[in-house]
Design a protein around this motif. Structure first.
Motif, PDB file in Angstrom:
ATOM      1  N   ARG A 180      -5.953  10.497   0.161  1.00 32.12           N
ATOM      2  CA  ARG A 180      -6.748  10.021  -0.968  1.00 32.12           C
ATOM      3  C   ARG A 180      -7.628   8.826  -0.606  1.00 32.12           C
ATOM      4  O   ARG A 180      -8.365   8.321  -1.447  1.00 32.12           O
ATOM      5  CB  ARG A 180      -5.817   9.634  -2.124  1.00 32.12           C
ATOM      6  CG  ARG A 180      -5.102  10.825  -2.748  1.00 32.12           C
ATOM      7  CD  ARG A 180      -4.058  10.357  -3.724  1.00 32.12           C
ATOM      8  NE  ARG A 180      -3.263  11.471  -4.251  1.00 32.12           N
ATOM      9  CZ  ARG A 180      -2.150  11.334  -4.958  1.00 32.12           C
ATOM     10  NH1 ARG A 180      -1.681  10.121  -5.208  1.00 32.12           N
ATOM     11  NH2 ARG A 180      -1.497  12.395  -5.388  1.00 32.12           N
ATOM     12  N   GLY A 181      -7.500   8.351   0.630  1.00 27.74           N
ATOM     13  CA  GLY A 181      -8.310   7.221   1.062  1.00 27.74           C
ATOM     14  C   GLY A 181      -7.823   5.886   0.560  1.00 27.74           C
ATOM     15  O   GLY A 181      -8.593   4.926   0.465  1.00 27.74           O
ATOM     16  N   ARG A 182      -6.531   5.763   0.283  1.00 32.22           N
ATOM     17  CA  ARG A 182      -5.975   4.521  -0.273  1.00 32.22           C
ATOM     18  C   ARG A 182      -5.295   3.655   0.780  1.00 32.22           C
ATOM     19  O   ARG A 182      -4.715   2.634   0.448  1.00 32.22           O
ATOM     20  CB  ARG A 182      -4.969   4.860  -1.387  1.00 32.22           C
ATOM     21  CG  ARG A 182      -5.620   5.539  -2.582  1.00 32.22           C
ATOM     22  CD  ARG A 182      -4.603   5.910  -3.637  1.00 32.22           C
ATOM     23  NE  ARG A 182      -5.228   6.582  -4.772  1.00 32.22           N
ATOM     24  CZ  ARG A 182      -4.563   7.102  -5.793  1.00 32.22           C
ATOM     25  NH1 ARG A 182      -3.235   7.029  -5.818  1.00 32.22           N
ATOM     26  NH2 ARG A 182      -5.198   7.681  -6.789  1.00 32.22           N
ATOM     27  N   CYS A 183      -5.360   4.054   2.015  1.00 31.36           N
ATOM     28  CA  CYS A 183      -4.730   3.279   3.085  1.00 31.36           C
ATOM     29  C   CYS A 183      -5.799   2.515   3.862  1.00 31.36           C
ATOM     30  O   CYS A 183      -6.855   3.069   4.182  1.00 31.36           O
ATOM     31  CB  CYS A 183      -3.970   4.201   4.044  1.00 31.36           C
ATOM     32  SG  CYS A 183      -2.573   5.062   3.275  1.00 31.36           S
ATOM     33  N   PRO A 184      -5.548   1.245   4.188  1.00 26.23           N
ATOM     34  CA  PRO A 184      -6.505   0.510   5.019  1.00 26.23           C
ATOM     35  C   PRO A 184      -6.541   1.074   6.426  1.00 26.23           C
ATOM     36  O   PRO A 184      -5.542   1.604   6.921  1.00 26.23           O
ATOM     37  CB  PRO A 184      -5.947  -0.920   5.012  1.00 26.23           C
ATOM     38  CG  PRO A 184      -4.476  -0.738   4.780  1.00 26.23           C
ATOM     39  CD  PRO A 184      -4.349   0.442   3.873  1.00 26.23           C
TER      40      PRO A 184
ATOM     41  N   SER B 243       0.812  -1.223   0.000  1.00 28.00           N
ATOM     42  CA  SER B 243       0.000   0.000   0.000  1.00 28.00           C
ATOM     43  C   SER B 243       0.842   1.269   0.000  1.00 28.00           C
ATOM     44  O   SER B 243       0.396   2.318  -0.454  1.00 28.00           O
ATOM     45  CB  SER B 243      -0.936   0.011   1.211  1.00 28.00           C
ATOM     46  OG  SER B 243      -0.205   0.240   2.411  1.00 28.00           O
ATOM     47  N   GLY B 244       2.073   1.188   0.532  1.00 23.76           N
ATOM     48  CA  GLY B 244       2.918   2.372   0.603  1.00 23.76           C
ATOM     49  C   GLY B 244       2.502   3.345   1.677  1.00 23.76           C
ATOM     50  O   GLY B 244       2.931   4.497   1.689  1.00 23.76           O
ATOM     51  N   CYS B 245       1.681   2.901   2.629  1.00 17.16           N
ATOM     52  CA  CYS B 245       1.180   3.772   3.689  1.00 17.16           C
ATOM     53  C   CYS B 245       2.030   3.647   4.950  1.00 17.16           C
ATOM     54  O   CYS B 245       2.819   2.709   5.101  1.00 17.16           O
ATOM     55  CB  CYS B 245      -0.276   3.431   4.005  1.00 17.16           C
ATOM     56  SG  CYS B 245      -1.402   3.632   2.600  1.00 17.16           S
ATOM     57  N   TYR B 246       1.836   4.582   5.856  1.00 14.64           N
ATOM     58  CA  TYR B 246       2.552   4.589   7.139  1.00 14.64           C
ATOM     59  C   TYR B 246       1.514   4.524   8.255  1.00 14.64           C
ATOM     60  O   TYR B 246       0.479   5.185   8.200  1.00 14.64           O
ATOM     61  CB  TYR B 246       3.401   5.855   7.258  1.00 14.64           C
ATOM     62  CG  TYR B 246       4.049   6.024   8.610  1.00 14.64           C
ATOM     63  CD1 TYR B 246       5.059   5.169   9.040  1.00 14.64           C
ATOM     64  CD2 TYR B 246       3.652   7.056   9.464  1.00 14.64           C
ATOM     65  CE1 TYR B 246       5.646   5.320  10.280  1.00 14.64           C
ATOM     66  CE2 TYR B 246       4.242   7.225  10.706  1.00 14.64           C
ATOM     67  CZ  TYR B 246       5.240   6.343  11.112  1.00 14.64           C
ATOM     68  OH  TYR B 246       5.813   6.493  12.339  1.00 14.64           O
ATOM     69  N   PHE B 247       1.806   3.720   9.294  1.00 18.45           N
ATOM     70  CA  PHE B 247       0.812   3.468  10.329  1.00 18.45           C
ATOM     71  C   PHE B 247       1.309   3.809  11.735  1.00 18.45           C
ATOM     72  O   PHE B 247       0.805   3.274  12.720  1.00 18.45           O
ATOM     73  CB  PHE B 247       0.361   2.010  10.263  1.00 18.45           C
ATOM     74  CG  PHE B 247      -0.293   1.659   8.958  1.00 18.45           C
ATOM     75  CD1 PHE B 247      -1.636   1.874   8.751  1.00 18.45           C
ATOM     76  CD2 PHE B 247       0.468   1.149   7.914  1.00 18.45           C
ATOM     77  CE1 PHE B 247      -2.234   1.577   7.540  1.00 18.45           C
ATOM     78  CE2 PHE B 247      -0.127   0.840   6.700  1.00 18.45           C
ATOM     79  CZ  PHE B 247      -1.475   1.049   6.503  1.00 18.45           C
ATOM     80  N   GLY B 248       2.310   4.682  11.823  1.00 16.95           N
ATOM     81  CA  GLY B 248       2.722   5.190  13.121  1.00 16.95           C
ATOM     82  C   GLY B 248       3.689   4.312  13.884  1.00 16.95           C
ATOM     83  O   GLY B 248       3.844   4.482  15.102  1.00 16.95           O
ATOM     84  N   GLY B 249       4.366   3.392  13.214  1.00 12.04           N
ATOM     85  CA  GLY B 249       5.290   2.485  13.895  1.00 12.04           C
ATOM     86  C   GLY B 249       6.725   2.963  13.948  1.00 12.04           C
ATOM     87  O   GLY B 249       7.614   2.191  14.345  1.00 12.04           O
TER      88      GLY B 249
END
Length: 555
Positions: A334-338, A299-305
Motif C-alpha cells: 500500500r506504500g505505507r512503509c518508509p 509503521s508496522g513494517c518489516y525491513f529484512g532484519g
C-alpha cells in the motif's frame, strides 16, 4: 530501397541473364502460350514496386512525424525517452522561474485589532516534534485571527518522544515573530498580570477535534473565550481545516515561511553547514531519513532484519496500546512503509544521480547504525551529516533534539535537491516551503509503485529498473503542475500562496512551448515581492525605531 536503386538492381539482373544464355528457360515462373517470362524479370518488377511503396511510405512517415511533433509541442513533455515523456532535469525544474510565493494581504483584509479590544487571550499547547509543532503554531495564529483573540506565545511540547525541554524563545526569534505578524493579530509573551488577577477561575482548557472548520471555532470556542477571557487549547496539531479562504491561507504562509524564523545561533550554524557543503560541491542533495527505531515500530513494517528485528521492534510497539496489528507485506504494497536507506540510494541512482554526487543526510538515530547506512554510502561515497561537518560547534545543541532538527531543516531547505524516504511532518513542511520558494527540486518516493519495483530488483536488469523508476516517479519530482487545489495538506501544497509571473507570448521555453499552468484558484499576476529575511527585518526595525523616536519627541 528507392525507385532508382530498384530500377538499377532490376537492370543488373537482366544484364546478368543475357550474359549467361545457358540459363535461359531454366528459371520460369509461368508460361503463356506464346513466350515464357523469366524469373529475373518478375523479380525486377517486384523490386520496382517495392521501391515505389517505400518511397510513398517514407513521405507518409515524415509527414506523421512532423504533425506529431507539432501536436506534442503543446504538451508539458514532448521529447521522448522511451515512455512518451521528456527526460526531467533531476537538479532543477525548468519551469521554476515562472512561479513565486505570494503572501500579501488583500485590500479587504482588516488590520489587527488592538489587544485591549480583542475577545480574550488564547493559549496554545503544541504537540509532537519540531515540524509538527510548527504546523500547530501556524494554525494557532489563524485561529486567533478567526476568534479575534490575542495570541500568547505558544507552549512547545516537552513530553513527546523527543523529550526536548526547549521553549519557543530557544528555537524561534520571538521579537521577529511578534513584529512580523503585528498587522494580522496581537501577540504577547504572557498573559498580563492584571488579566490574570481579574480571573475568577484558572484558564479553561479544551481540545478541539482534528481539522475543525472556522465555524466550529466561532460556534463552540468563541463563547467560552468571551466568558472566561483566557482559554487554552491543548494537543494543538492539525486542529484546523485544510481548506480555508485564500486570505487565511495566505496568513498561514506569512506565519510558516516568514514569521517563524529560527534564533540567531541556529541560523548561523545552519548556514555554516550549508557553506561547508557548497565548498565541496557546487550542488548537493539533502536526504531526510526517518529510520529511527520508534518510527519503524510504529509503521508496522518489516525491513529484512530477521527475528532480531521482529523482537526489537515488537517490544517498542508495546508503548502504543491502541495500535492495531499490521500485515507488513500488505503495508508495503500500500506504500505505507518508509524506504530503507539502501532503497533511497537505488531510487536516486536510477533517476540519474551519479556516485560522485554529494549527499547531506538529515536523520536521527538510524536503526541498525552503520550497517544500515553502508549500502547507501557504497552508492554515494560523498555522504555527510551535521555531526561530520560541525563536531565541536554542535556540542551545545546535542541535548536538544528540536534544535538539531532545526539545523537539518536549514540545510535541507538550502539544498539543490531535497529527498525524503517518507511522507512525515518534516517532508510535508519542506515540500511546501520549497514550492513556495520557487519550486526547488523536491523528490518524494512514489512508495506504492516503488515497493513492487524494489521487490523485483534482483530479477530485473539495471536499465529496465531505471526506466521503470523514472516512469513511476513522474508527478513526485516537485514540478509546478503537481499542485492541485485540495490535494493533500495545505502545508505541503500551498496553492493559494503560489503565483505565476507575467508571461509574454513571445517568451517560450527552450522546448518552444509555454510553461504549465498551476491548477489553482490563485493565478493572479502580481509583482514578485518575496523579500529576503534580513531586508524584512531591517524594514521592520526601521519602522519600530521611527515610532520610538516619535514617542520620545512627543514626551
Amino acid at each position: 530501397m528507392g525507385i532508382a536503386k530498384a530500377w538499377r538492381f532490376s537492370l543488373d539482373l537482366l544484364q546478368h541473364q543475357q550474359q549467361q544464355p545457358n540459363l535461359k528457360g531454366k528459371h520460369v515462373c509461368w508460361r503463356f502460350t506464346t513466350k515464357p517470362i523469366s524469373l529475373s524479370v518478375v523479380c525486377g518488377f517486384m523490386l520496382f514496386g517495392l521501391g515505389m511503396i517505400s518511397l510513398l511510405m517514407g513521405h507518409m512517415a515524415s509527414d506523421i512525424e512532423w504533425y506529431s511533433q507539432r501536436f506534442a509541442r503543446r504538451s508539458f513533455y514532448f521529447t521522448l525517452d522511451g515512455n512518451g515523456h521528456a527526460p526531467i532535469d533531476i537538479w532543477k525544474s525548468k519551469y521554476s522561474k515562472y512561479y513565486y510565493g505570494c503572501k500579501e494581504r488583500g485590500r479587504n483584509f482588516a488590520p489587527a485589532v488592538h489587544e485591549r479590544k480583542s475577545n480574550g487571550y488564547l493559549l496554545i499547547a503544541t504537540s509532537g516534534g519540531l515540524n509538527q509543532q510548527r504546523t500547530g503554531i501556524t494554525d494557532a495564529v489563524v485561529v486567533a485571527r478567526i476568534l479575534n483573540a490575542t495570541l500568547v506565545l505558544p507552549e512547545l511540547d516537552r513530553h513527546s518522544f523527543w523529550k526536548d525541554d526547549s521553549d519557543f524563545l530557544n528555537i524561534f526569534d520571538v521579537n521577529w515573530f511578534i513584529t512580523y505578524l503585528a498587522k494580522d493579530i496581537p501577540i504577547v509573551k504572557r498573559v498580563p498580570y492584571k488579566a490574570m488577577r481579574s480571573m475568577e477561575k484558572p484558564p479553561y482548557m479544551m481540545r478541539v477535534p482534528r481539522k475543525s472548520e472556522p465555524e466550529y471555532y466561532l460556534d463552540q470556542v468563541l463563547p467560552i473565550l468571551l466568558r472566561r477571557r483566557v482559554l487554552q487549547l491543548t494537543k494543538f496539531d492539525y486542529r484546523l481545516a485544510n481548506d480555508l479562504d485564500d486570505e487565511l491561507q495566505k496568513l498561514r504562509c506569512r506565519v510558516n515561511y516568514h514569521a517563524l524564523r529560527f534564533t540567531k545561533p541556529i541560523r548561523q550554524l545552519g548556514q555554516k553547514l550549508v557553506i561547508r557543503m557548497r565548498k565541496m560541491a557546487s550542488r548537493f542533495i539533502a536526504v531526510h531519513l526517518r529510520f529511527e527505531p520508534d518510527m519503524l515500530a510504529f509503521s508496522g513494517c518489516y525491513f529484512g532484519g530477521g527475528e532480531k528485528e521482529r523482537l526489537e521492534l515488537g517490544e517498542i510497539r508495546k508503548r502504543w496500546t491502541t495500535l492495531p496489528d499490521f500485515d507488513p507485506d500488505e503495508e508495503r504494497k500500500r506504500g505505507r512503509c518508509p524506504l530503507a536507506p539502501h532503497e533511497v540510494g537505488l531510487m536516486l541512482r536510477a533517476l540519474g544521480f551519479t556516485n560522485d554526487t554529494y549527499l547531506y543526510v538529515a536523520s536521527g538515530d538510524i536503526y541498525g547504525g552503520d550497517e544500515t547506512m553502508k549500502p547507501l554510502k557504497d552508492l554515494f561515497p560523498n555522504m555527510y551529516t551535521k555531526e561530520m561537518l560541525a563536531e565541536e560547534e554542535l556540542k551545545p545543541f546535542l541535548p536538544f533534539s528540536s534544535r538539531l532538527a532545526a539545523l537539518d531543516y536549514i540545510v535541507c531547505d538550502e539544498s539543490n535537491v531535497f529527498v525524503t524516504n517518507n511522507n512525515g511532518n518534516m517532508a510535508k513542511i519542506l515540500a511546501g516551503r520549497r514550492r513556495y520558494m520557487g519550486h526547488k527540486r523536491t523528490i518524494r518516493p512514489n512508495a506504492k509503485r516503488l515497493s513492487a519495483l524494489l521487490l523485483e530488483r534482483p530479477k530485473t536488469d539495471w536499465d529496465t529498473f531505471a526506466r521503470k523508476v523514472k516512469a513511476c516517479q513522474r508527478g513526485f519530482m516537485g514540478e509546478p503542475d503537481e499542485m492541485k487545489p485540495g490535494r493533500g495538506e495545505f502545508h505541503e501544497y500551498p496553492s493559494s500562496c503560489v503565483c505565476e509571473k507575467p508571461f509574454i507570448d513571445e517568451e517560450l521555453t527552450e522546448d518552444g512551448h509555454h510553461p504549465p499552468k498551476l491548477a489553482t484558484r490563485n493565478m493572479t499576476v502580481e509583482v514578485d515581492s518575496t523579500m529576503d529575511g534580513e531586508k524584512e527585518e531591517s524594514d521592520l526595525l526601521h519602522k519600530r525605531n521611527g515610532r520610538r523616536a516619535s514617542r520620545k519627541k512627543f514626551l
